[in-house]
Design a protein around this motif. Structure first.
Motif, PDB file in Angstrom:
ATOM      1  N   HIS A  23       5.189  -1.904   7.232  1.00  0.00           N
ATOM      2  CA  HIS A  23       5.839  -1.762   6.078  1.00  0.00           C
ATOM      3  C   HIS A  23       5.440  -0.833   4.932  1.00  0.00           C
ATOM      4  CE1 HIS A  23       3.484  -5.662   6.361  1.00  0.00           C
ATOM      5  NE2 HIS A  23       1.736  -5.379   6.172  1.00  0.00           N
ATOM      6  N   TYR A  24       5.574   0.174   5.648  1.00  0.00           N
ATOM      7  CA  TYR A  24       6.140   1.094   5.428  1.00  0.00           C
ATOM      8  C   TYR A  24       7.357   1.538   5.475  1.00  0.00           C
ATOM      9  CZ  TYR A  24       6.671   6.359   5.171  1.00  0.00           C
ATOM     10  OH  TYR A  24       7.237   7.912   5.551  1.00  0.00           O
ATOM     11  N   ALA A  25       8.080   0.996   6.908  1.00  0.00           N
ATOM     12  CA  ALA A  25       9.339   0.809   6.690  1.00  0.00           C
ATOM     13  C   ALA A  25      10.363   0.227   6.332  1.00  0.00           C
ATOM     14  CB  ALA A  25       9.821   0.482   8.630  1.00  0.00           C
ATOM     15  N   ALA A  26       9.618  -0.901   5.135  1.00  0.00           N
ATOM     16  CA  ALA A  26       9.884  -1.971   4.400  1.00  0.00           C
ATOM     17  C   ALA A  26       9.548  -1.595   3.415  1.00  0.00           C
ATOM     18  CB  ALA A  26       9.074  -2.992   4.897  1.00  0.00           C
ATOM     19  N   GLY A  27       9.311  -0.613   3.257  1.00  0.00           N
ATOM     20  CA  GLY A  27       8.900   0.109   1.537  1.00  0.00           C
ATOM     21  C   GLY A  27       7.490   0.163   0.898  1.00  0.00           C
ATOM     22  N   ALA A  28       7.101  -0.839   1.271  1.00  0.00           N
ATOM     23  CA  ALA A  28       5.767  -0.652   0.497  1.00  0.00           C
ATOM     24  C   ALA A  28       5.223   0.403  -0.258  1.00  0.00           C
ATOM     25  CB  ALA A  28       4.172  -1.530   1.817  1.00  0.00           C
ATOM     26  N   ASP A  29       3.989   0.061  -0.986  1.00  0.00           N
ATOM     27  CA  ASP A  29       4.211   1.314  -1.619  1.00  0.00           C
ATOM     28  C   ASP A  29       2.471   1.967  -0.748  1.00  0.00           C
ATOM     29  OD1 ASP A  29       5.779   2.077  -3.743  1.00  0.00           O
ATOM     30  OD2 ASP A  29       5.688  -0.236  -4.009  1.00  0.00           O
ATOM     31  N   TYR A  30       1.539   0.827  -0.346  1.00  0.00           N
ATOM     32  CA  TYR A  30       0.461   0.931  -0.220  1.00  0.00           C
ATOM     33  C   TYR A  30      -0.033   0.141   0.801  1.00  0.00           C
ATOM     34  CZ  TYR A  30      -1.601  -2.523  -3.140  1.00  0.00           C
ATOM     35  OH  TYR A  30      -1.851  -3.994  -3.246  1.00  0.00           O
ATOM     36  N   ILE A  31      -0.972   0.275   1.438  1.00  0.00           N
ATOM     37  CA  ILE A  31      -1.007  -0.572   2.329  1.00  0.00           C
ATOM     38  C   ILE A  31      -2.480  -0.789   2.282  1.00  0.00           C
ATOM     39  CG2 ILE A  31      -1.721  -1.336   4.869  1.00  0.00           C
ATOM     40  CD1 ILE A  31       1.110  -0.706   4.721  1.00  0.00           C
ATOM     41  N   GLY A  32      -3.194  -2.613   2.744  1.00  0.00           N
ATOM     42  CA  GLY A  32      -4.360  -3.175   2.471  1.00  0.00           C
ATOM     43  C   GLY A  32      -4.584  -3.141   3.753  1.00  0.00           C
ATOM     44  N   CYS A  33      -5.723  -2.237   4.050  1.00  0.00           N
ATOM     45  CA  CYS A  33      -6.428  -1.938   5.590  1.00  0.00           C
ATOM     46  C   CYS A  33      -7.406  -3.185   6.419  1.00  0.00           C
ATOM     47  CB  CYS A  33      -6.205  -1.152   6.308  1.00  0.00           C
ATOM     48  SG  CYS A  33      -6.243  -0.415   8.104  1.00  0.00           S
ATOM     49  N   GLY A  34      -7.832  -3.779   6.791  1.00  0.00           N
ATOM     50  CA  GLY A  34      -8.713  -4.512   7.046  1.00  0.00           C
ATOM     51  C   GLY A  34      -8.266  -5.632   7.616  1.00  0.00           C
ATOM     52  N   SER A  90      12.911  -1.033  -7.747  1.00  0.00           N
ATOM     53  CA  SER A  90      12.302  -0.213  -7.704  1.00  0.00           C
ATOM     54  C   SER A  90      11.403   0.609  -8.479  1.00  0.00           C
ATOM     55  CB  SER A  90      12.907   1.533  -7.451  1.00  0.00           C
ATOM     56  OG  SER A  90      13.522   1.173  -8.435  1.00  0.00           O
ATOM     57  N   ASP A  91      11.074  -0.865  -9.575  1.00  0.00           N
ATOM     58  CA  ASP A  91       9.815  -0.257 -10.844  1.00  0.00           C
ATOM     59  C   ASP A  91       8.786  -1.289  -9.963  1.00  0.00           C
ATOM     60  OD1 ASP A  91      11.652   0.692 -12.280  1.00  0.00           O
ATOM     61  OD2 ASP A  91      12.499  -0.725 -13.188  1.00  0.00           O
ATOM     62  N   PHE A  92       8.475  -2.079  -9.172  1.00  0.00           N
ATOM     63  CA  PHE A  92       7.429  -2.599  -9.149  1.00  0.00           C
ATOM     64  C   PHE A  92       6.612  -1.963  -8.012  1.00  0.00           C
ATOM     65  CE2 PHE A  92      10.004  -5.237 -11.654  1.00  0.00           C
ATOM     66  CZ  PHE A  92       8.940  -6.437 -12.492  1.00  0.00           C
ATOM     67  N   ILE A  93       5.062  -1.977  -7.889  1.00  0.00           N
ATOM     68  CA  ILE A  93       4.597  -1.625  -7.250  1.00  0.00           C
ATOM     69  C   ILE A  93       4.473  -2.608  -6.075  1.00  0.00           C
ATOM     70  CG2 ILE A  93       2.415  -0.700  -5.623  1.00  0.00           C
ATOM     71  CD1 ILE A  93       1.605  -0.072  -8.989  1.00  0.00           C
ATOM     72  N   ILE A  94       4.482  -2.601  -4.796  1.00  0.00           N
ATOM     73  CA  ILE A  94       4.476  -3.398  -3.582  1.00  0.00           C
ATOM     74  C   ILE A  94       3.400  -3.200  -2.401  1.00  0.00           C
ATOM     75  CG2 ILE A  94       5.443  -5.101  -1.863  1.00  0.00           C
ATOM     76  CD1 ILE A  94       7.667  -5.179  -3.370  1.00  0.00           C
ATOM     77  N   GLY A  95       2.301  -3.651  -2.344  1.00  0.00           N
ATOM     78  CA  GLY A  95       1.359  -3.285  -0.854  1.00  0.00           C
ATOM     79  C   GLY A  95       1.270  -4.709  -0.125  1.00  0.00           C
ATOM     80  N   GLY A  96       1.304  -4.173   0.994  1.00  0.00           N
ATOM     81  CA  GLY A  96       1.157  -5.215   2.134  1.00  0.00           C
ATOM     82  C   GLY A  96      -0.611  -4.800   2.875  1.00  0.00           C
ATOM     83  N   THR A  97      -0.771  -6.033   3.332  1.00  0.00           N
ATOM     84  CA  THR A  97      -2.086  -6.066   4.363  1.00  0.00           C
ATOM     85  C   THR A  97      -1.540  -5.795   5.511  1.00  0.00           C
ATOM     86  OG1 THR A  97      -3.085  -8.104   2.856  1.00  0.00           O
ATOM     87  CG2 THR A  97      -3.707  -7.794   5.221  1.00  0.00           C
ATOM     88  N   ALA A  98      -2.394  -4.782   6.002  1.00  0.00           N
ATOM     89  CA  ALA A  98      -2.470  -4.355   7.546  1.00  0.00           C
ATOM     90  C   ALA A  98      -3.809  -4.800   8.616  1.00  0.00           C
ATOM     91  CB  ALA A  98      -1.892  -3.534   7.837  1.00  0.00           C
ATOM     92  N   ASN A  99      -3.837  -4.745   9.849  1.00  0.00           N
ATOM     93  CA  ASN A  99      -4.839  -4.706  10.383  1.00  0.00           C
ATOM     94  C   ASN A  99      -5.108  -3.726  11.662  1.00  0.00           C
ATOM     95  OD1 ASN A  99      -5.547  -6.544  13.361  1.00  0.00           O
ATOM     96  ND2 ASN A  99      -6.875  -5.712  11.968  1.00  0.00           N
ATOM     97  N   THR A 100      -3.034  -2.999  12.396  1.00  0.00           N
ATOM     98  CA  THR A 100      -2.961  -2.409  12.794  1.00  0.00           C
ATOM     99  C   THR A 100      -1.623  -1.592  12.779  1.00  0.00           C
ATOM    100  OG1 THR A 100      -0.786  -4.105  13.787  1.00  0.00           O
ATOM    101  CG2 THR A 100      -3.044  -4.255  14.637  1.00  0.00           C
ATOM    102  N   ILE A 101      -1.736  -0.661  13.370  1.00  0.00           N
ATOM    103  CA  ILE A 101      -0.817   0.743  13.462  1.00  0.00           C
ATOM    104  C   ILE A 101       0.347   0.299  13.217  1.00  0.00           C
ATOM    105  CG2 ILE A 101      -0.403   1.399  15.326  1.00  0.00           C
ATOM    106  CD1 ILE A 101      -0.693   3.747  12.599  1.00  0.00           C
ATOM    107  N   TRP A 102       1.071  -0.755  14.485  1.00  0.00           N
ATOM    108  CA  TRP A 102       2.357  -1.262  14.116  1.00  0.00           C
ATOM    109  C   TRP A 102       2.533  -1.894  12.781  1.00  0.00           C
ATOM    110  CZ3 TRP A 102       4.291   0.623  17.514  1.00  0.00           C
ATOM    111  CH2 TRP A 102       3.483   0.771  18.709  1.00  0.00           C
ATOM    112  N   ASP A 103       1.382  -2.631  12.246  1.00  0.00           N
ATOM    113  CA  ASP A 103       1.717  -3.734  10.790  1.00  0.00           C
ATOM    114  C   ASP A 103       1.804  -1.978   9.536  1.00  0.00           C
ATOM    115  OD1 ASP A 103       0.683  -6.384  11.727  1.00  0.00           O
ATOM    116  OD2 ASP A 103      -1.141  -5.476  10.732  1.00  0.00           O
TER     117      ASP A 103
END
Length: 205
Positions: A111-122, A94-107
């Motif tokens: 990512h939210y369910a998997a524990g991401a801290d932020y989303i890069g959306c594009g 839990s000490d590290f930031i994890i971001g994930g790339t998303a293109n749709t609401i399903w992404d």
């Protein structure tokens, strides 16, 4: 929130780009060296990490979970074809930031369910800095995703990325998006440091 994604040009190295972004006031840096090996990334990452520490900036490495843990970077950004976010969270804790790339609401949901801290959306529009581009979102795409997130009570920062120029920033932030990630817009400017300062003013208005 303003993120700078490192890149290089005929004029500047990855480290040059990071140094200029920091000098311009950016305090969130992502080192992205997609086609390089870990051994090529490591020496750049060590220097970039020190630069970020000197400026009090957050330092994220794209894709390389083990390198993030080894060097003590602040976190990792994971693209669609990188390690799954849940697996990265198991490795990093839990000490590290994890971001994930998303293109749709399903992404975003995944990512939210998997524990991401932020989303890069594009991507916001077509960009040459990324291969195998997902469908372009534009302002309407961001508005739709923000509305669907609110309806689903998903509360996670969303950062717009992909071909964004200075003139786009105000319009993108008005969609409800939380932040902007930039690369070429800064690096291709006549004076990247001054460009970053201008962009920060717009983001922080």
């Amino acid at each position: 929130m303003l993120q700078f994604i490192s890149h290089y040009s005929d004029k500047y190295s990855y480290l040059d780009s990071i140094r200029m972004a920091l000098e311009g006031g950016c305090r969130w840096i992502q080192l992205r060296m997609k086609d390089a090996t870990d051994d090529e990334v490591r020496p750049v990452a060590i220097q970039a990490l020190q630069l970020c520490r000197d400026y009090g900036a957050t330092f994220i490495i794209d894709d390389r979970v083990e390198l993030v843990r080894e060097l003590g970077a602040d976190g990792v950004h994971l693209g669609k074809n990188d390690m799954p976010i849940a697996e990265a969270r198991r490795i990093l804790g839990s000490d590290f930031i994890i971001g994930g790339t998303a293109n749709t609401i399903w992404d975003v949901r995944a990512h939210y369910a998997a524990g991401a801290d932020y989303i890069g959306c594009g991507p916001f529009r077509f960009t040459t800095t990324k291969k195998n581009l997902s469908p372009v979102l534009g302002l309407d795409g961001y508005r739709r995703i923000v509305i669907e997130m609110r309806a689903a009570h998903i509360d996670i920062p969303i950062v717009a990325i992909g071909g964004i120029t200075q003139d786009d920033i105000h319009h993108i932030l008005n969609t409800g998006i939380d932040g902007i990630a930039l690369s070429g817009t800064v690096l291709h400017a006549d004076n990247p440091v001054e460009k970053m300062k201008k962009i920060l003013k717009i983001v922080n208005q």
